[in-house]
Write an enzyme that holds these catalytic residues in place. Structure first.
Site, PDB file in Angstrom:
ATOM      1  N   LYS A  15       0.822  -1.220   0.000  1.00 44.14           N
ATOM      2  CA  LYS A  15       0.000   0.000   0.000  1.00 44.14           C
ATOM      3  C   LYS A  15       0.851   1.263   0.000  1.00 44.14           C
ATOM      4  O   LYS A  15       0.461   2.262  -0.606  1.00 44.14           O
ATOM      5  CB  LYS A  15      -1.018  -0.004   1.148  1.00 44.14           C
ATOM      6  CG  LYS A  15      -0.438  -0.076   2.543  1.00 44.14           C
ATOM      7  CD  LYS A  15      -1.571  -0.206   3.553  1.00 44.14           C
ATOM      8  CE  LYS A  15      -1.096  -0.094   4.990  1.00 44.14           C
ATOM      9  NZ  LYS A  15       0.141  -0.833   5.337  1.00 44.14           N
ATOM     10  N   ARG A  90      -5.605   2.458  12.089  1.00 44.86           N
ATOM     11  CA  ARG A  90      -5.173   1.080  12.285  1.00 44.86           C
ATOM     12  C   ARG A  90      -5.933   0.406  13.424  1.00 44.86           C
ATOM     13  O   ARG A  90      -5.665  -0.755  13.740  1.00 44.86           O
ATOM     14  CB  ARG A  90      -3.679   1.079  12.608  1.00 44.86           C
ATOM     15  CG  ARG A  90      -2.791   0.629  11.438  1.00 44.86           C
ATOM     16  CD  ARG A  90      -1.452   0.375  12.029  1.00 44.86           C
ATOM     17  NE  ARG A  90      -0.461  -0.280  11.262  1.00 44.86           N
ATOM     18  CZ  ARG A  90       0.343   0.285  10.381  1.00 44.86           C
ATOM     19  NH1 ARG A  90       0.194   1.528  10.032  1.00 44.86           N
ATOM     20  NH2 ARG A  90       1.317  -0.400   9.840  1.00 44.86           N
ATOM     21  N   ARG A 129      12.785  -7.291   1.595  1.00 45.32           N
ATOM     22  CA  ARG A 129      12.623  -5.846   1.363  1.00 45.32           C
ATOM     23  C   ARG A 129      13.843  -5.048   1.844  1.00 45.32           C
ATOM     24  O   ARG A 129      14.275  -5.177   2.981  1.00 45.32           O
ATOM     25  CB  ARG A 129      11.369  -5.381   2.102  1.00 45.32           C
ATOM     26  CG  ARG A 129      11.140  -3.892   2.037  1.00 45.32           C
ATOM     27  CD  ARG A 129       9.700  -3.556   2.282  1.00 45.32           C
ATOM     28  NE  ARG A 129       9.400  -3.358   3.692  1.00 45.32           N
ATOM     29  CZ  ARG A 129       8.235  -2.889   4.123  1.00 45.32           C
ATOM     30  NH1 ARG A 129       7.266  -2.611   3.276  1.00 45.32           N
ATOM     31  NH2 ARG A 129       8.022  -2.751   5.413  1.00 45.32           N
ATOM     32  N   ARG A 162      14.457  -2.448   7.215  1.00 46.34           N
ATOM     33  CA  ARG A 162      13.758  -1.927   8.383  1.00 46.34           C
ATOM     34  C   ARG A 162      13.909  -2.930   9.521  1.00 46.34           C
ATOM     35  O   ARG A 162      13.750  -4.126   9.305  1.00 46.34           O
ATOM     36  CB  ARG A 162      12.265  -1.770   8.060  1.00 46.34           C
ATOM     37  CG  ARG A 162      11.952  -0.453   7.390  1.00 46.34           C
ATOM     38  CD  ARG A 162      10.526  -0.383   6.946  1.00 46.34           C
ATOM     39  NE  ARG A 162       9.541  -0.718   7.972  1.00 46.34           N
ATOM     40  CZ  ARG A 162       8.239  -0.555   7.799  1.00 46.34           C
ATOM     41  NH1 ARG A 162       7.769  -0.072   6.676  1.00 46.34           N
ATOM     42  NH2 ARG A 162       7.389  -0.869   8.752  1.00 46.34           N
ATOM     43  N   ARG A 173       3.597  -8.459  13.637  1.00 48.45           N
ATOM     44  CA  ARG A 173       2.857  -7.383  12.966  1.00 48.45           C
ATOM     45  C   ARG A 173       1.603  -7.935  12.283  1.00 48.45           C
ATOM     46  O   ARG A 173       0.551  -7.297  12.272  1.00 48.45           O
ATOM     47  CB  ARG A 173       3.761  -6.670  11.946  1.00 48.45           C
ATOM     48  CG  ARG A 173       4.773  -5.745  12.628  1.00 48.45           C
ATOM     49  CD  ARG A 173       5.912  -5.361  11.713  1.00 48.45           C
ATOM     50  NE  ARG A 173       5.502  -4.554  10.580  1.00 48.45           N
ATOM     51  CZ  ARG A 173       6.217  -4.427   9.456  1.00 48.45           C
ATOM     52  NH1 ARG A 173       7.366  -5.065   9.331  1.00 48.45           N
ATOM     53  NH2 ARG A 173       5.797  -3.652   8.496  1.00 48.45           N
TER      54      ARG A 173
END
Ligand code: AMP
Length: 215
Positions: A15, A90, A129, A162, A173
């Site tokens: 997103k 959220r 990532r 990250r 998460r």
């Protein structure tokens, strides 16, 4: 075309990538609470200091900190030409607060776009990532690799990961997403603004689907 948007989806659903692309194309504001918080952590502000301990474990930062932050944006002129809220709300209390802020400021939310991706795909994507700390370009092994291993194509900076993309944190998460964020889907379904997009294709395929959905 719809221009007042909320983007929802699990971590790694793409997103953020889609938000950057769409905001550029439509020339509207892109507000990523994750980016704002990471900057606050880097700068060592009060918000950053409070947020860091939650973020590094993949937990959500307390609602009131985020609500204050977003409220100041909604009340400013920053969002007047349209916006993408990426990573907010959220939790259901955040969603309810946002609705109140919008009502108070005469803003209408036109669509809440849900990017759907299966859990195993999320883990695969986030463990590959990498990003450039200088220009924020993102890379992914094995689908979008830099020309030179570990180095940004654009400015030669050394790529980083990250800290919350580590696998155990990613799993947390995902759990947090299911428990705390997924109930928002029903909230927006009832408001008749929820739109679902299958987000497992290439970034360009997903972008085309997104453009179709917002008209
Ligand atoms: P993201 O970049 O959207 O994946 O966000 C990274 C982290 O920032 C999350 O795992 C949370 O710890 C925190 N965060 C971002 N947005 C919110 C929010 N709306 N509410 C609570 N915590 C948030």
């Amino acid at each position: 075309m719809k221009k007042n948007l909320v983007f929802l989806g699990p971590p790694g659903s793409g997103k953020g990538t889609q938000a950057v692309k769409l905001a550029q194309k439509l020339n509207i504001a892109h507000l990523s609470t994750g980016d704002i918080l990471r900057n606050a952590v880097k700068e060592g502000t009060r918000l950053g200091k409070e947020a860091e301990r939650y973020m590094k474990n993949g937990e959500l930062v307390p609602d009131h900190l985020l609500i204050d932050l977003i409220e100041s944006k909604v009340a400013s002129s920053e969002l007047n030409d349209g916006f993408i809220l990426d990573g907010f709300p959220r939790t259901v209390p955040q969603a309810k607060n946002l609705k109140e802020m919008f009502d108070k400021n005469g803003v209408s939310l036109e669509a809440a776009i849900l990017f759907q991706v299966a859990d195993n795909e999320v883990v695969k994507r986030l463990s590959g990532r990498w990003f450039c700390p200088k220009c924020q370009a993102t890379y992914n092994y094995p689908t979008n690799v830099p020309r030179r291993e570990g180095v940004c194509d654009h400015d030669g900076a050394e790529l980083q990961r990250r800290p919350d993309d580590e696998e155990s944190v990613v799993r947390n998460r995902l759990e947090v997403y299911k428990k705390q964020t997924q109930p928002i889907e029903d909230f927006y379904r009832e408001e008749s603004v929820l739109t679902e997009i299958k987000a497992e294709g290439s970034p360009e395929e997903v972008f085309q689907a997104l453009l179709r959905e917002i008209g």
